[in-house]
Write an enzyme that holds these catalytic residues in place. Structure first.
Site, PDB file in Angstrom:
ATOM      1  N   LYS A 115       0.985  -1.004   0.121  1.00 31.37           N
ATOM      2  CA  LYS A 115       0.002   0.078  -0.051  1.00 31.37           C
ATOM      3  C   LYS A 115       0.965   1.257  -0.161  1.00 31.37           C
ATOM      4  O   LYS A 115       0.658   2.254  -0.755  1.00 31.37           O
ATOM      5  CB  LYS A 115      -1.030  -0.026   1.256  1.00 31.37           C
ATOM      6  CG  LYS A 115      -2.237  -0.897   0.989  1.00 31.37           C
ATOM      7  CD  LYS A 115      -2.984  -1.271   2.392  1.00 31.37           C
ATOM      8  CE  LYS A 115      -3.931  -2.430   2.050  1.00 31.37           C
ATOM      9  NZ  LYS A 115      -4.556  -2.690   3.370  1.00 31.37           N
ATOM     10  N   ASP A 174     -11.775   2.092   3.679  1.00 31.20           N
ATOM     11  CA  ASP A 174     -11.941   0.564   3.616  1.00 31.20           C
ATOM     12  C   ASP A 174     -13.292   0.123   3.390  1.00 31.20           C
ATOM     13  O   ASP A 174     -13.697  -0.733   3.400  1.00 31.20           O
ATOM     14  CB  ASP A 174     -11.217  -0.244   4.985  1.00 31.20           C
ATOM     15  CG  ASP A 174     -10.004  -0.810   4.739  1.00 31.20           C
ATOM     16  OD1 ASP A 174      -9.657  -1.245   3.608  1.00 31.20           O
ATOM     17  OD2 ASP A 174      -9.240  -0.885   5.693  1.00 31.20           O
ATOM     18  N   GLN A 213      -5.306  -1.940   9.478  1.00 26.58           N
ATOM     19  CA  GLN A 213      -5.147  -3.119   9.081  1.00 26.58           C
ATOM     20  C   GLN A 213      -5.403  -4.443  10.052  1.00 26.58           C
ATOM     21  O   GLN A 213      -5.260  -4.400  11.003  1.00 26.58           O
ATOM     22  CB  GLN A 213      -3.441  -3.437   8.676  1.00 26.58           C
ATOM     23  CG  GLN A 213      -3.187  -4.702   7.990  1.00 26.58           C
ATOM     24  CD  GLN A 213      -3.619  -4.809   6.433  1.00 26.58           C
ATOM     25  OE1 GLN A 213      -3.884  -3.522   5.947  1.00 26.58           O
ATOM     26  NE2 GLN A 213      -4.339  -5.837   6.183  1.00 26.58           N
TER      27      GLN A 213
END
Ligand code: GUN
Length: 294
Positions: free
Chosen positions: A52, A119, A96
């Site tokens: 990322k 997300d 994460q």
């Protein structure tokens, strides 16, 4: 059989974003900023985050990383998220997953400002997605939709079988494929660990999305001739011939399944690359909304 090439499609998405960021800089504006929170040293999470960050750099996004030890307290994570929520120079937040067992994952996600939740995991964004209201779509299903669109694959009226019901992939994927949108309008069956007759159901599928996290799970005897197969799996399996000591394996027995399919995504080089491209698209969207509000 044609390969659905994540390299080509993700690069097209990233080229478009690179150009948009370059234009922002020409206008003396700041670039979009994505920040990530990483807890512990889970190998797969480290790989995701490194990728990322690398992709942010390549496209001109600003990125930052908050790293914490495995034994971090919920309180410290919560304080960090509150600070990021209030930071006007940050557009997108990504926590994460998975988080260690002692942390209540949902409690942490609930704290993220939905406007920065690139997300799409916050209940507000998940709810909007279910209702078909424009919002941040979780990056993996969003990336798969971008892939279907790039190759102009017919989905309307097709039977899609999604294997896996996770909040990150399977469930949102099943909703997107059933919605009344371009590249939706499928009849969707969601299969999971309690499903009976999985093989028979898969054999009826025009499109299979394998998102259960078991290497080589989907075998050729489960796939109809000319089906479209999307492989979401990215499991590390030990492989002494690799410098890293492991190989990345998908959920599909690619070698034997591929010849039967009309289209198939490889692993690596398929859905994983699209996930990152979709995350960057969400972050750019967050930036635009954020700039409009300030
Ligand atoms: N863990 C596995 N996939 C993802 C993802 O797309 N986003 C986050 N935040 N964590 C993940």
């Amino acid at each position: 059989m044609q390969i659905l090439d994540g390299k080509i499609v993700s690069q097209a998405v990233k080229n478009d974003l690179t150009e948009k960021i370059a234009q922002l800089l020409r206008e003396n504006k700041r670039p979009p900023h994505l920040t990530a929170i990483l807890v512990g040293t889970n190998g797969a999470s480290e790989t995701y985050i490194a990728s990322k960050i690398k992709n942010c750099e390549e496209t001109g996004f600003k990125s930052s990383l908050h790293r914490f030890e495995e034994n971090v307290t919920e309180e410290l994570l919560m304080t960090t998220i509150k600070k990021i929520n209030e930071d006007d120079e940050i557009d997108g937040i990504l926590v994460q997953l998975p988080l260690p067992k002692h942390i209540d994952e949902q409690k942490i996600i609930n704290l993220i400002n939905p406007a920065k939740d690139v997300d799409g995991f916050h209940p507000v964004n998940a709810g909007k997605m279910v209702l078909g209201i424009p919002t941040y779509i979780p990056a993996t299903p969003y990336g798969i939709m971008l892939m279907l669109a790039h190759y102009k694959l017919e989905t309307s009226g097709k039977h899609a079988v999604v294997i896996g019901r996770s909040n990150i992939v399977g469930r949102p994927m099943s909703i997107l494929l059933s919605q009344d949108t371009a590249y939706g309008n499928c009849t969707v069956t969601v299969c999971h660990s309690r499903t009976k007759n999985l093989k028979e159901i898969c054999l009826q599928a025009d499109i299979i999305v394998a998102a259960l996290g078991k290497p080589c799970f989907l075998t050729a005897d489960m796939v109809k001739e000319n089906a479209v197969v999307i492989d979401v799996g990215i499991t590390r399996v030990p492989d002494a011939s690799k410098k890293s000591g492991f190989a990345i394996k998908g959920d599909v027995d690619f070698e034997n399944v591929a010849p039967k399919t009309s289209y198939i995504t490889p692993v690596p080089g398929g859905v994983g690359l699209m996930t990152i491209a979709a995350l960057l698209k969400n972050t750019y969207q967050a930036y635009l909304q954020h700039s409009n509000n300030h």
